[in-house]
Design an enzyme around this catalytic site. Structure first.
Site, PDB file in Angstrom:
ATOM      1  CG  HIS A  88      -1.749  -1.177   1.438  1.00 35.77           C
ATOM      2  ND1 HIS A  88      -3.065  -1.199   1.013  1.00 35.77           N
ATOM      3  CD2 HIS A  88      -1.528  -2.398   1.985  1.00 35.77           C
ATOM      4  CE1 HIS A  88      -3.602  -2.388   1.310  1.00 35.77           C
ATOM      5  NE2 HIS A  88      -2.684  -3.126   1.894  1.00 35.77           N
ATOM      6  CG  ASP A 104      -1.088  -6.090   4.371  1.00 32.68           C
ATOM      7  OD1 ASP A 104      -1.329  -5.086   3.677  1.00 32.68           O
ATOM      8  OD2 ASP A 104      -1.818  -6.465   5.309  1.00 32.68           O
TER       9      ASP A 104
HETATM   10  C1  NCD Z   1      -4.065  -2.253   5.322  1.00 30.28           C
HETATM   11  C2  NCD Z   1      -3.881  -0.754   5.082  1.00 30.28           C
HETATM   12  O1  NCD Z   1      -3.493  -0.032   6.009  1.00 30.28           O
HETATM   13  O2  NCD Z   1      -4.061  -0.306   3.949  1.00 30.28           O
HETATM   14  N1  NCD Z   1      -4.117  -2.474   6.732  1.00 30.28           N
HETATM   15  C3  NCD Z   1      -3.893  -3.638   7.368  1.00 30.28           C
HETATM   16  O3  NCD Z   1      -4.079  -3.677   8.592  1.00 30.28           O
HETATM   17  N2  NCD Z   1      -3.473  -4.716   6.746  1.00 30.28           N
HETATM   18  C4  NCD Z   1      -5.283  -2.722   4.636  1.00 30.28           C
HETATM   19  C5  NCD Z   1      -5.348  -4.220   4.471  1.00 30.28           C
HETATM   20  O4  NCD Z   1      -4.529  -4.821   3.790  1.00 30.28           O
HETATM   21  O5  NCD Z   1      -6.263  -4.833   5.011  1.00 30.28           O
HETATM   22 ZN    ZN Z   2      -5.925  -6.822   3.928  1.00 28.47          ZN
HETATM   23 ZN    ZN Z   3      -3.156  -4.985   2.545  1.00 28.17          ZN
END
Ligand code: NCD
Ligand code: ZN
Ligand code: ZN
Length: 432
Positions: A61, A299
């Site tokens: 992200h 992630d």
């Molecule tokens: C992610 C985010 O902050 O964009 N957060 C998380 O806790 N993993 C979103 C996600 O992947 O669910």
């Molecule tokens: Zn997620």
């Molecule tokens: Zn994510």
């Protein structure tokens, strides 16, 4: 014409290692000359070093557009290449969310010329944009949130089923059951501290969502990739549906952190799905070794230090990780928890296969020259001052890790060397 000869190194694949020179020309791997000099080539001595395919992180992200104070494509991709990650696939929970072809094109225009790593963008499913999903071009897949996470993109079960029935893309799922989460929230009302996150977003919430997602994959014969598994129950279910085309990933934090770490890290390690018990972590390692878990990715979900210092309800969920992925697991290789060939399968080869990224993930003639050179003898402590992500912290701070990337090559150009990101942001959008 740029020409680089990687001499005296050991090339790694899932099959093993091979001492062989690698010749790169104009962004491609063009051959494996045997003890030859190559005219006009810049020679990089890789004696006692490993040469790996560039790491592919299909779950990041980078917050661009929408929350560039947390991260932007330049900072995120700098962090990526400093950790040997040469390709990232970026999630759609932007502001505005990437849920239309128009938003995808706007993101393409925004990122063009600003990324040090190669990249691709998911489209998000919001329950009502099936046509946009199906018409979207050059994407790794469609991301669907079964429960709300950061960005509140959760969809109903009916909409989810419609996606399986009618979409033509690889479906990537954040699988937690919103009903169970809401019920738990009421149950634990009043004692909301970081530790409660693991109880509210319970193992049952993850397992229930994974089960119905797997059932949909079987019913509609659609491949599905399940993001960030965190429990034994999930991997047990997934194992039964492997032949239905179900694949899954695990993150470094779900393999390395447990509920015991809340004491030190509080809401900094608040993440969806949450970190779990030691027993769950043990079972994830087992599933990694047996192949039920296909890939490790990060992630990478940066938030600002200030946001993370807030109380439980206000602190956003997410842990950064893109620059630590390779060092953390090279250290696992050093301590014989994984072999280097297993690691290359998990972070290079399988991601390329699952997301259909052509010419990446392996060191073969004709493949893109996305490579990382690794020195398994370097021992270094993870320190906040060395981190490049705008997140500005890492849950691995203070750890002494053995095995570090020392050079990263993207499309035949050296972009990271001697501890520094150098050159221009030459990353390109992946052609799927
Ligand atoms: C992610 C985010 O902050 O964009 N957060 C998380 O806790 N993993 C979103 C996600 O992947 O669910
Ligand atoms: Zn997620
Ligand atoms: Zn994510």
């Amino acid at each position: 014409m740029s020409r680089i000869l990687l001499k005296n190194g050991e090339v790694v694949s899932s099959k093993g290692t091979l001492k062989i020179d690698v010749l790169i020309e104009d962004g491609k791997i063009v051959g494996f000359p045997e003890n030859e000099e190559v005219e006009g080539a810049e020679v990089v001595d890789c004696m006692d070093k490993l040469i790996l395919p560039g790491v592919i992180d299909p779950h990041v992200h980078f917050r661009d557009p929408g929350a560039t104070y947390k991260e932007d494509f330049e900072s995120g991709s700098r962090a990526a290449v400093s950790g040997g990650v040469t390709t990232v696939l970026d999630m759609p929970n932007n502001e505005p969310p990437t849920t239309s072809r128009k938003a995808l094109d706007a993101k393409r225009a925004l990122v063009n010329g600003r990324s040090f790593a190669n990249y691709g963008f998911y489209i998000g499913f919001d329950g009502g944009n099936l046509e946009e999903v199906n018409e979207a071009e050059n994407i790794p897949g469609v991301k669907v949130y079964v429960a709300n996470s950061t960005g509140d993109m959760g969809v109903s079960q009916e909409n989810l089923e419609e996606l399986f029935e009618k979409s033509n893309k690889l479906i990537v799922v954040h699988a937690e059951d919103e009903g169970i989460i809401e019920k738990n929230k009421k149950k634990f009302d009043g004692e909301l501290v970081a530790e409660m996150h693991s109880k509210i977003r319970s193992p049952e919430a993850a397992a229930k969502a994974v089960k119905y997602v797997c059932e949909l994959a079987r019913k509609y014969k659609r491949p599905v990739h399940i993001a960030h598994v965190s429990t034994e129950a999930e991997v047990d279910i997934i194992e039964e549906y492997k032949e239905d085309g179900v694949t899954c990933e695990v993150t470094p934090h779900h393999l390395h952190l447990t509920e015991d770490d809340y004491e030190q890290w509080k809401n900094f390690i608040k993440v969806n799905p949450p970190v779990r018990s030691r027993m769950e972590v043990f079972s994830l390692w087992k599933a990694l070794k047996t192949g039920v878990i296909d890939i490790i990715d990060t992630d990478h979900a940066p938030h600002s230090l200030e946001e993370k210092e807030a109380g439980y309800l206000d602190a956003p969920a997410g842990i950064p990780g893109v620059e630590m992925l390779l060092p953390i697991f090279l250290n696992t290789v050093s301590s014989e928890g994984l072999t280097i060939s297993e690691l290359v399968r998990l972070v290079c080869e399988r991601p390329a296969e699952i997301f259909g990224i052509p010419n990446k993930g392996r060191i073969m003639e004709g493949y893109d020259a996305d490579l990382v050179i690794v020195d398994m003898e370097i021992e270094k402590k993870v320190e906040r001052k060395d981190l490049l992500s705008k997140a500005g912290w890492s849950p691995y701070e203070g750890l002494m890790l053995k095995g570090w990337p020392i050079m990263t090559i993207v499309d035949g150009e050296i972009v990271y060397k001697d501890g520094k990101v150098e050159g221009q942001p030459i990353g390109k959008e992946v052609v799927f």
